[in-house]
Design a protein around this motif. Structure first.
Motif: not given
Length: 412
Positions: A4, A55-63, A65-79
């Motif tokens: 998210f 929901a975390a997956t959806l949030a990461a996709e939106q983040i 699409a909006a440019g990531g975090i400080n220009g870096r793509k977010v990758e979520v690791l799930f456990e």
């Protein structure tokens, strides 16, 4: 009990179309920023964990699409956290091997405590999205642990206000069934305090093993005890199983609970879902960002989000907004930013902020009451909801435990 970025507050929880792209900032690091997501995917809390992951997956996709975090793509690791021991070892792996920027998730209070101990030692941010124990905000608080999930006191006050209005507390006898683990023990303590202070008395109380599926012995006790109200302090799939069996037994005592997730109401279904319960959020809210989140989740998963999903989605968006605003992923700097009173659009009518003294998100709460089966519009819209609590003239801190009630001293 519960799967998210934006430069302006109002866009925080909007869909990706409403988010403005962030400038690309190079720190000579990988183009990928890893976030560790850790929550129960199996067992009695598994149904809630599924919403958290989605929901975390959806949030990461939106983040992204909006440019990531400080220009870096977010990758979520799930456990799957499974239990406190597993949660601790996987948190260590996230921080030491995977070098995650932060950890999001958890539902089990004992597991959240274990993760909190790891992140305090490793100095990595952790946002707890589902564990309610007041102790996590008090005696067990950690400088690097924050909470988008409500504490038990907030849940008890939300449902408590509602059942007080219904005449189910003052001068009434209650019988409590409580999940036998850290969350339940803490919830029962808070519930007994609230009900006692408001004129209620105990008719009976039992601890229920989390693996129990047959509630017949407890239902027989309720039938014999004839309380004025049944207080259900159970968690996860326990709640769904209890409500179904309660209806099958034909018991008619009013039911209320102090810990809840809307997925459990949906699991019970119209007619079996009974009583009044607290929630931190629900999918019928009219705030623009709430409607945007609900619409985006429905479009992706063909069902509305529930409150556990809201919490994980919100945590992801808070992290992204904060790191973009301070232009840093340094955990200590993010902690300082969150402690500064920074405000966030959290898909409710009022913005939220983290209380510096215990890192609890200050926010509105709600009580929901089951609709009779014939009035349910569909499988999801099976309850009515109270107005937001506290009311707009009250401080958001009204719902939380006072500092002197639940003192937190952050470890060095």
């Amino acid at each position: 009990m519960t799967e998210f970025l934006r430069p302006t507050r109002r866009a925080l929880l909007a869909g990706s179309a409403g988010l403005l792209a962030m400038p690309s900032i190079s720190y000579g690091q990988s183009d990928v920023l890893k976030i560790g997501h850790l929550t129960p995917r199996t067992g009695f809390l598994g149904p809630l964990g599924e919403f958290a992951v989605q929901a975390a997956t959806l949030a990461a996709e939106q983040i992204n699409a909006a440019g990531g975090i400080n220009g870096r793509k977010v990758e979520v690791l799930f456990e799957d956290s499974v239990n406190p021991q597993t949660a601790s070892s996987k948190a260590e792996r996230y921080t030491q091997r995977d070098k995650v920027a932060c950890i999001v998730g958890e539902i089990n209070s004992a597991s959240a405590l274990a993760i909190g101990q790891v992140v305090q030692r490793e100095k990595v941010l952790f946002i707890n999205t589902g564990a309610n124990s007041d102790a996590l905000r008090g005696s067990d608080c950690r400088r690097y642990m924050f909470h988008t999930e409500s504490q038990n006191t907030m849940m008890v006050k939300a449902a408590g206000r509602a059942i007080l209005d219904q005449g189910l507390v003052r001068g009434k006898k209650y019988y409590a069934l409580t999940a036998d683990y850290a969350f339940g023990h803490d919830l029962l303590r808070v519930a007994n305090k609230y009900l006692g202070e408001n004129g209620g008395s105990i008719a009976g109380s039992d601890l229920v093993p989390t693996e129990l599926t047959d509630f017949s012995p407890f239902l027989l006790k309720l039938r014999q005890g004839r309380p004025d109200v049944v207080i259900c302090n159970l968690a996860g799939a326990q709640v769904t199983n209890f409500l179904k069996q309660y209806s099958e037994f034909g018991l008619r005592f009013p039911v209320a609970g102090f810990g809840f997730d809307t997925a459990l109401a949906w699991g019970a279904g119209p007619g079996n879902f009974l009583g009044t319960w607290p929630v931190v959020w629900h999918h019928l809210l009219e705030a623009p960002s709430a409607k945007a989140f609900t619409a985006a989740f429905r479009a992706k998963y063909n069902r509305p989000p529930e409150n556990q999903g809201w919490s994980d989605y919100t945590a992801m968006k808070v992290i992204a907004q904060s790191m973009n605003e301070i232009k840093s992923i340094d955990p200590t700097k993010v902690v300082e930013h969150l402690e500064s009173g920074a405000k966030f659009d959290i898909s409710k009518s009022r913005e939220g902020y983290f209380r510096a003294s215990d890192h609890q998100l200050m926010m509105e709460m709600f009580a929901i009451t089951a609709l009779p089966a014939g009035q349910a519009r569909n499988a999801y819209d099976i309850f009515t909801a109270s107005a937001a609590m506290p009311v707009s003239s009250e401080s958001l801190e009204t719902m939380a435990a006072a500092k002197e009630e639940n003192a937190c001293t952050f470890p060095a």
